[in-house]
Design a protein around this motif. Sequence first.
Motif, PDB file in Angstrom:
ATOM      1  N   TYR A  22      40.361 -29.007  11.538  1.00 12.98           N
ATOM      2  CA  TYR A  22      40.126 -29.972  12.475  1.00 12.98           C
ATOM      3  C   TYR A  22      41.393 -31.212  12.111  1.00 12.98           C
ATOM      4  CZ  TYR A  22      38.236 -34.196  14.668  1.00 12.98           C
ATOM      5  OH  TYR A  22      38.197 -35.271  15.339  1.00 12.98           O
ATOM      6  N   ASP A  56      28.342 -28.768  17.928  1.00 10.33           N
ATOM      7  CA  ASP A  56      29.121 -27.829  18.918  1.00 10.33           C
ATOM      8  C   ASP A  56      30.490 -27.703  18.353  1.00 10.33           C
ATOM      9  OD1 ASP A  56      26.786 -27.187  20.155  1.00 10.33           O
ATOM     10  OD2 ASP A  56      27.237 -28.273  21.849  1.00 10.33           O
ATOM     11  N   GLU A  57      31.183 -28.708  18.313  1.00 12.81           N
ATOM     12  CA  GLU A  57      32.520 -28.783  17.865  1.00 12.81           C
ATOM     13  C   GLU A  57      32.615 -28.045  16.380  1.00 12.81           C
ATOM     14  OE1 GLU A  57      35.532 -31.629  18.680  1.00 12.81           O
ATOM     15  OE2 GLU A  57      33.793 -32.409  19.995  1.00 12.81           O
ATOM     16  N   LYS A  58      31.787 -28.691  15.479  1.00 13.08           N
ATOM     17  CA  LYS A  58      31.915 -28.009  14.096  1.00 13.08           C
ATOM     18  C   LYS A  58      31.612 -26.624  13.944  1.00 13.08           C
ATOM     19  CE  LYS A  58      30.749 -32.526  11.658  1.00 13.08           C
ATOM     20  NZ  LYS A  58      29.991 -33.187  10.809  1.00 13.08           N
ATOM     21  N   LYS A  60      32.111 -24.329  16.544  1.00 13.62           N
ATOM     22  CA  LYS A  60      33.297 -23.666  16.789  1.00 13.62           C
ATOM     23  C   LYS A  60      34.564 -23.654  15.613  1.00 13.62           C
ATOM     24  CE  LYS A  60      33.048 -25.219  21.549  1.00 13.62           C
ATOM     25  NZ  LYS A  60      33.633 -25.931  22.754  1.00 13.62           N
ATOM     26  N   LEU A  61      34.531 -24.702  14.718  1.00 14.76           N
ATOM     27  CA  LEU A  61      35.436 -24.853  13.654  1.00 14.76           C
ATOM     28  C   LEU A  61      34.970 -23.571  12.700  1.00 14.76           C
ATOM     29  CD1 LEU A  61      36.274 -28.567  13.513  1.00 14.76           C
ATOM     30  CD2 LEU A  61      37.626 -26.627  14.044  1.00 14.76           C
ATOM     31  N   THR A  63      33.165 -21.000  13.013  1.00 10.06           N
ATOM     32  CA  THR A  63      33.441 -19.650  13.504  1.00 10.06           C
ATOM     33  C   THR A  63      34.967 -19.004  13.341  1.00 10.06           C
ATOM     34  OG1 THR A  63      33.945 -20.163  15.861  1.00 10.06           O
ATOM     35  CG2 THR A  63      31.442 -19.401  15.472  1.00 10.06           C
ATOM     36  N   LYS A  64      35.871 -20.220  13.475  1.00  8.61           N
ATOM     37  CA  LYS A  64      37.015 -20.070  13.098  1.00  8.61           C
ATOM     38  C   LYS A  64      37.310 -19.667  11.714  1.00  8.61           C
ATOM     39  CE  LYS A  64      39.251 -22.526  16.936  1.00  8.61           C
ATOM     40  NZ  LYS A  64      40.292 -23.400  17.454  1.00  8.61           N
TER      41      LYS A  64
END
Length: 135
Positions: A22, A56-58, A60-61, A63-64
Amino acid sequence: KAKRAKKDPNAPKRPMNAYMLYANSIRAEVREANPSLSMGDISKEIGQRYKTISADEKAKLQTKVDKAKEVYKKQMAAYEIGTPAESVKKPKAKVKAEIKKKKKKQPEPEPESSDSDDSDDSDDSDDSDSDSDSD
């Protein structure tokens, strides 16, 4: 104090965590918005922003991060066995040294082979001409 053992430069690098992914993605944006901030203040701003991002953003991060961990595990397993993984990068100094060695080696054989080819061709043509002249 006991000294640490030096890390192998060919070992795979550990993957970044979600916060670092991030931070790297928004650092330039924060710099542009606040050009007068010091590096420490920029880091504080990024930390505050990270605390406020949605789940949600966390996710997504994360999963990366999980994908990067899987790649790292594969690279590490290959490294421990002793076979170099394809995506394991060499240090730049070693790569530059290898390139210089290749460049030094390539020009030397090429002129010799091209000279010998030219001289052989001219000798062959001279020999064939002299053979046909004598007949």
